[in-house]
Scaffold this active site. Sequence first.
Site, PDB file in Angstrom:
ATOM      1  CG  PHE A   2       4.410   4.760  -4.170  1.00  0.00           C
ATOM      2  CD1 PHE A   2       3.821   5.285  -5.281  1.00  0.00           C
ATOM      3  CD2 PHE A   2       3.825   3.389  -3.748  1.00  0.00           C
ATOM      4  CE1 PHE A   2       2.625   4.940  -5.818  1.00  0.00           C
ATOM      5  CE2 PHE A   2       2.410   3.033  -4.166  1.00  0.00           C
ATOM      6  CZ  PHE A   2       2.068   3.653  -5.259  1.00  0.00           C
ATOM      7  CG  ASP A  61       3.791   3.366   3.546  1.00  0.00           C
ATOM      8  OD1 ASP A  61       3.726   1.943   3.475  1.00  0.00           O
ATOM      9  OD2 ASP A  61       3.539   4.131   2.531  1.00  0.00           O
ATOM     10  CE  LYS A  80       3.001  -3.174  -2.954  1.00  0.00           C
ATOM     11  NZ  LYS A  80       3.125  -1.784  -2.522  1.00  0.00           N
TER      12      LYS A  80
END
Length: 425
Positions: A156, A247, A276
Site C-alpha cells: 500500500f 515506504d 503518519k
Amino acid sequence: MVNLKQLVKNPLKAFGSKSSKDFKPEVFDRHVMTTYGRFPLALTRGAGCRVWDDQDKEYLDFVAGIATCTLGHAHPAMVEAVTQQIQTLHHVSNLYYIPEQGALAQWLTEHSCTDRVFFCNSGAEANEAAIKLARKYGHTKLGIDEPVIITANASFHGRTLATITATGQPKYQKNFAPLVPGFHYVPFNDIEALEREILALNANALRVAAILLEALQGEGGVNPGNVQYFKRVRELCDQHKILLILDEVQVGVGRTGKLWGYENLGIEPDVITAAKGLGGGVPIGAMLCKSSCDVLQPGDHASTYGGNPFVCGVALRVCQTLESENLMANANARGQQLRQGLLKLVNAYPHLFEQVRGWGLINGLVLQPDAPLKALDIVKSATVQGLLLVPAGPHVVRFVPPLIVSESEVNEALEKLTTAIQNVT
Ligand SMILES: *Cc1c(COP(=O)(O)O)cnc(C)c1O
C-alpha cells in the site's frame, strides 16, 4: 440553513439535533462524499490513549489515527508546540528559508542513513516525490528512457494515481484506469520472483530504476519484511544500480521500537518515505534520500504547504518527546506484552486465529483463512467493549496504539478484546 456561529461553537449541531449529543450519520453523509466506510461513531475529544464519542462513551484508542498519533491525544508537548508555533509563525512560502524545516531535516538525516529531505503533506505525496526522484535518477544517471519501478503485491503506497498504481492491490485501482505506466509487481519476501522479474524486464530492454517496498506491509496485513530477503534485495540493487526505496509511512518514526523500520532488516535503503507518525497528527510527509541519488534541482518538485513552520515545529517536538520519554523502549516493551497476550488468545482459539505478527507497536492478530469470522467482526465487537481497533485486510486485526501506551492500558485492551471475542463466538 445552518447557524454558523452555533456550528463553530458545537459542530454536532450540524446534525439537526436540539441536544448537543445526538449525532446523525445520514445528515453527515448528505454533505460529505461517502468515500469512506465509516463506523457509526462520532469522536469528539481525546486525552492520552483514550477518546470519547458524542454520547460521552469512553474508548481505548488502539488505532491512533491509524498509526499517526504517536503521542496520543492532547499530549502537553503537542499542545505546547502547536500553541507556540501558531503564536510565532505558522505558514510562509518555500520561497524563503524556513528554520524549523531545516532543523527537522537535520535531526532526521542525523538519525537515519540519509542526507537530505523533501517535505510534503502526506504519505502518498512522499511516495510521489520518491517516484519522481527515481524516474529522474533513471533518466539522468542510468540513461533509461522509460524507467521501471518494481513494487510488491499486497503493498500500500497511497491513493493518488501514481501511488494506487504502485500499490499492488487491484481493488484500489479498479475503475481508475488508465493507470500510470512503468510499474511492475512481484510477490513480497520472495527473492527468486524478484530476480526473475529483473531478468525478464532486462530481456525486454526494460530497465529498472527503483524497487519500492514497505519494511513491514501495514495495510496489506501487518506482514514484516524478511531479513534474508532484504539483504538480497540490497545486493541486487547494488549490482544493477537500482534505487531501494522503503515506504516507511506507517512504520517510520519509532513505531517498530526502532526509529526506522529498515533497522529491523539489517540494510540501508537509498530513499525513505515517512508521514503518519512524524507529525503526531498534524499533516506532514517527508522523502529522505542519500545525497548520491539526490537528482532534484530547483523547479523539479514543490508543495505549497510542504514543510511549513507549523508542521515542522510540531514534528520537531514529536521527535524530541520520542527521545525524552524513551518511547521506542516503551514501544518494544509494550509490544512484547501485547504480543504475549494475543498469543494466549491464539492458543485459546486455535480454530479462529493463526498467528500474531509485528514489530514494536504495530501488530496483527491473524485469523485462520477458513475462520467463521472476519477481522471486521472482531473490530465491531471490540468497539462495543470500548476498544478501537482497525482491520488490515479481511483476515488481520491491527493494533497500532500511541507509543505512550502504558502497561495497564495494554492489559485493559487485552481484557476488552477477550470479551469482544467471547461475544462473537
Ligand atoms: C497510510 C500509508 C500511505 C498513504 O499515506 P497518506 O498520508 O494517506 O497519503 C502510504 N504508504 C503506507 C505504507 C501507508 O501506511
